[in-house]
Design a protein around this motif. Sequence first.
Motif, PDB file in Angstrom:
ATOM      1  N   SER A   1      18.546  20.847   3.080  1.00  0.00           N
ATOM      2  CA  SER A   1      18.637  19.854   4.003  1.00  0.00           C
ATOM      3  C   SER A   1      19.678  19.777   5.051  1.00  0.00           C
ATOM      4  N   ILE A   2      20.879  20.156   4.630  1.00  0.00           N
ATOM      5  CA  ILE A   2      22.007  20.312   5.565  1.00  0.00           C
ATOM      6  C   ILE A   2      21.859  20.881   6.622  1.00  0.00           C
ATOM      7  N   GLY A   3      22.251  20.226   7.792  1.00  0.00           N
ATOM      8  CA  GLY A   3      22.225  20.673   9.160  1.00  0.00           C
ATOM      9  C   GLY A   3      23.452  21.127   9.655  1.00  0.00           C
ATOM     10  N   ILE A   4      23.494  22.561   9.976  1.00  0.00           N
ATOM     11  CA  ILE A   4      24.626  23.349  10.541  1.00  0.00           C
ATOM     12  C   ILE A   4      24.130  24.126  11.840  1.00  0.00           C
ATOM     13  N   ARG A   5      25.190  24.629  12.741  1.00  0.00           N
ATOM     14  CA  ARG A   5      24.858  25.327  13.757  1.00  0.00           C
ATOM     15  C   ARG A   5      25.510  26.627  13.562  1.00  0.00           C
ATOM     16  N   TYR A   6      25.056  27.715  13.845  1.00  0.00           N
ATOM     17  CA  TYR A   6      25.533  28.942  13.667  1.00  0.00           C
ATOM     18  C   TYR A   6      24.900  30.121  14.459  1.00  0.00           C
ATOM     19  N   SER A   7      25.553  31.312  14.856  1.00  0.00           N
ATOM     20  CA  SER A   7      24.516  32.333  15.195  1.00  0.00           C
ATOM     21  C   SER A   7      25.123  33.655  15.143  1.00  0.00           C
ATOM     22  N   CYS A   8      26.158  33.974  15.529  1.00  0.00           N
ATOM     23  CA  CYS A   8      26.828  35.524  15.453  1.00  0.00           C
ATOM     24  C   CYS A   8      27.487  35.888  14.279  1.00  0.00           C
ATOM     25  N   ARG A   9      28.388  34.929  13.687  1.00  0.00           N
ATOM     26  CA  ARG A   9      28.941  35.069  12.523  1.00  0.00           C
ATOM     27  C   ARG A   9      30.130  35.912  12.681  1.00  0.00           C
ATOM     28  N   MET A  10      30.427  36.099  14.097  1.00  0.00           N
ATOM     29  CA  MET A  10      31.704  37.011  14.107  1.00  0.00           C
ATOM     30  C   MET A  10      32.713  36.403  15.173  1.00  0.00           C
ATOM     31  N   ALA A  11      32.863  35.183  15.358  1.00  0.00           N
ATOM     32  CA  ALA A  11      33.733  34.534  16.133  1.00  0.00           C
ATOM     33  C   ALA A  11      33.438  34.842  17.626  1.00  0.00           C
TER      34      ALA A  11
ATOM     35  N   LYS B   1      35.140  20.219  11.942  1.00  0.00           N
ATOM     36  CA  LYS B   1      36.478  20.242  11.338  1.00  0.00           C
ATOM     37  C   LYS B   1      36.398  20.596   9.832  1.00  0.00           C
ATOM     38  N   ILE B   2      37.274  21.387   9.847  1.00  0.00           N
ATOM     39  CA  ILE B   2      37.528  21.956   8.316  1.00  0.00           C
ATOM     40  C   ILE B   2      38.779  21.573   7.671  1.00  0.00           C
ATOM     41  N   ASN B   3      38.757  20.750   6.531  1.00  0.00           N
ATOM     42  CA  ASN B   3      40.144  20.196   6.222  1.00  0.00           C
ATOM     43  C   ASN B   3      40.791  19.395   7.141  1.00  0.00           C
ATOM     44  N   GLY B   4      40.028  18.748   8.099  1.00  0.00           N
ATOM     45  CA  GLY B   4      40.781  17.845   9.077  1.00  0.00           C
ATOM     46  C   GLY B   4      41.234  18.418  10.435  1.00  0.00           C
ATOM     47  N   LYS B   5      40.873  20.065  10.712  1.00  0.00           N
ATOM     48  CA  LYS B   5      41.397  20.463  11.723  1.00  0.00           C
ATOM     49  C   LYS B   5      40.056  21.198  12.254  1.00  0.00           C
ATOM     50  N   PRO B   6      40.015  21.292  13.623  1.00  0.00           N
ATOM     51  CA  PRO B   6      38.938  21.949  14.223  1.00  0.00           C
ATOM     52  C   PRO B   6      39.204  23.460  14.085  1.00  0.00           C
ATOM     53  N   ARG B   7      37.891  23.893  13.677  1.00  0.00           N
ATOM     54  CA  ARG B   7      38.074  25.526  13.302  1.00  0.00           C
ATOM     55  C   ARG B   7      36.646  26.042  13.440  1.00  0.00           C
ATOM     56  N   LEU B   8      36.546  27.367  13.608  1.00  0.00           N
ATOM     57  CA  LEU B   8      35.084  27.939  13.537  1.00  0.00           C
ATOM     58  C   LEU B   8      35.030  28.374  12.005  1.00  0.00           C
ATOM     59  N   ALA B   9      33.768  28.029  11.453  1.00  0.00           N
ATOM     60  CA  ALA B   9      33.569  28.393   9.991  1.00  0.00           C
ATOM     61  C   ALA B   9      33.400  29.853   9.796  1.00  0.00           C
ATOM     62  N   CYS B  10      32.878  30.512  10.603  1.00  0.00           N
ATOM     63  CA  CYS B  10      32.746  31.970  10.501  1.00  0.00           C
ATOM     64  C   CYS B  10      33.991  32.514  10.413  1.00  0.00           C
ATOM     65  N   TYR B  11      35.266  32.175  10.988  1.00  0.00           N
ATOM     66  CA  TYR B  11      36.314  32.761  11.226  1.00  0.00           C
ATOM     67  C   TYR B  11      37.375  32.076  10.333  1.00  0.00           C
ATOM     68  N   THR B  12      36.996  31.277   9.352  1.00  0.00           N
ATOM     69  CA  THR B  12      37.968  30.878   8.311  1.00  0.00           C
ATOM     70  C   THR B  12      37.684  31.115   7.053  1.00  0.00           C
ATOM     71  N   ASN B  13      38.688  31.870   6.566  1.00  0.00           N
ATOM     72  CA  ASN B  13      38.313  32.293   4.995  1.00  0.00           C
ATOM     73  C   ASN B  13      38.632  31.110   3.985  1.00  0.00           C
TER      74      ASN B  13
END
Length: 272
Positions: free
Chosen positions: A63-73, A81-93
């Motif tokens: 049920s988790i709502g997320i938005r994504y598409s290309c998976r390659m930034a 926001k990942i650990n408080g900083k705006p980032r691209l989830a697919c670009y963050t290891n």
Amino acid sequence: MLGTNGKRAKSKSGPGMNSVTMRIYRSTEEGNKGRFDSFDIPIQRWTTVLDALLYIKAYKDSSIGIRYSCRMASCGSCGMKINGKPRLACYTNVLELDSSEISCEPMSNFPVLRDLVTDFSQFLNHHRNMKPYIINPEIDLRDNPQLSEFLQNPTDADKFLQFSYCIKCGLCYSACPTVATDTKFPGPQALAQAYRYSADTRDAGSRYGLTSIDSRHGLWRCHFSGSCSKVCPKGVDPALGIQLLRGNIMSITKRHKKIAELKQHTRNPQTD
């Protein structure tokens, strides 16, 4: 540290970790403070935050709502926001975050639709108001069947090329402190794109007269904190674009003022 079998156990944090705890913001109604759900998941050295979220969605909570598409930034869809900083989830290891606990929240300055999904309507309206396209009256695409060619040398292209890399991910908009206090402020993305098209030699239009640019809520509201450029995943540097746009408008204003003074002097010549 040794495990029960006598072998060295893998640490949960650091380069050797094999699992992390994902804390995901959950909210279904705008204005609801929401909550965080936690999930322990296995990871590999190549696991990105988006991979981790998709693993949770597939095996833990669909049920988790997320938005994504290309998976390659390239599309900019998975901004959060990942650990408080705006980032691209697919670009963050995951390992690059160097933390055993990773928090994922929706971006600031955007209305929340559900969980990590935000509403881009206002952001895109600001972008659209900048007329983000080539304006050239010499191009006749309706009545002229022949293709028009406008040559451009590398020097002219370098003036705007950096700003053409924008993927409209919204990270700079989320990080901007001025956007947080003034919803009429176009934001760093829109203003940088206004400079991008104005600096293009193929463009013959003028955007400097737009009230969304040259007004109290326009580019003069920028405090030049530089946070927009720090979070940009494509190296666009919106803060630089805003400063260059300021310089262009100030030069035009001075030139127009001088022309007005000359016209006034011509109409009212001084007599001895």
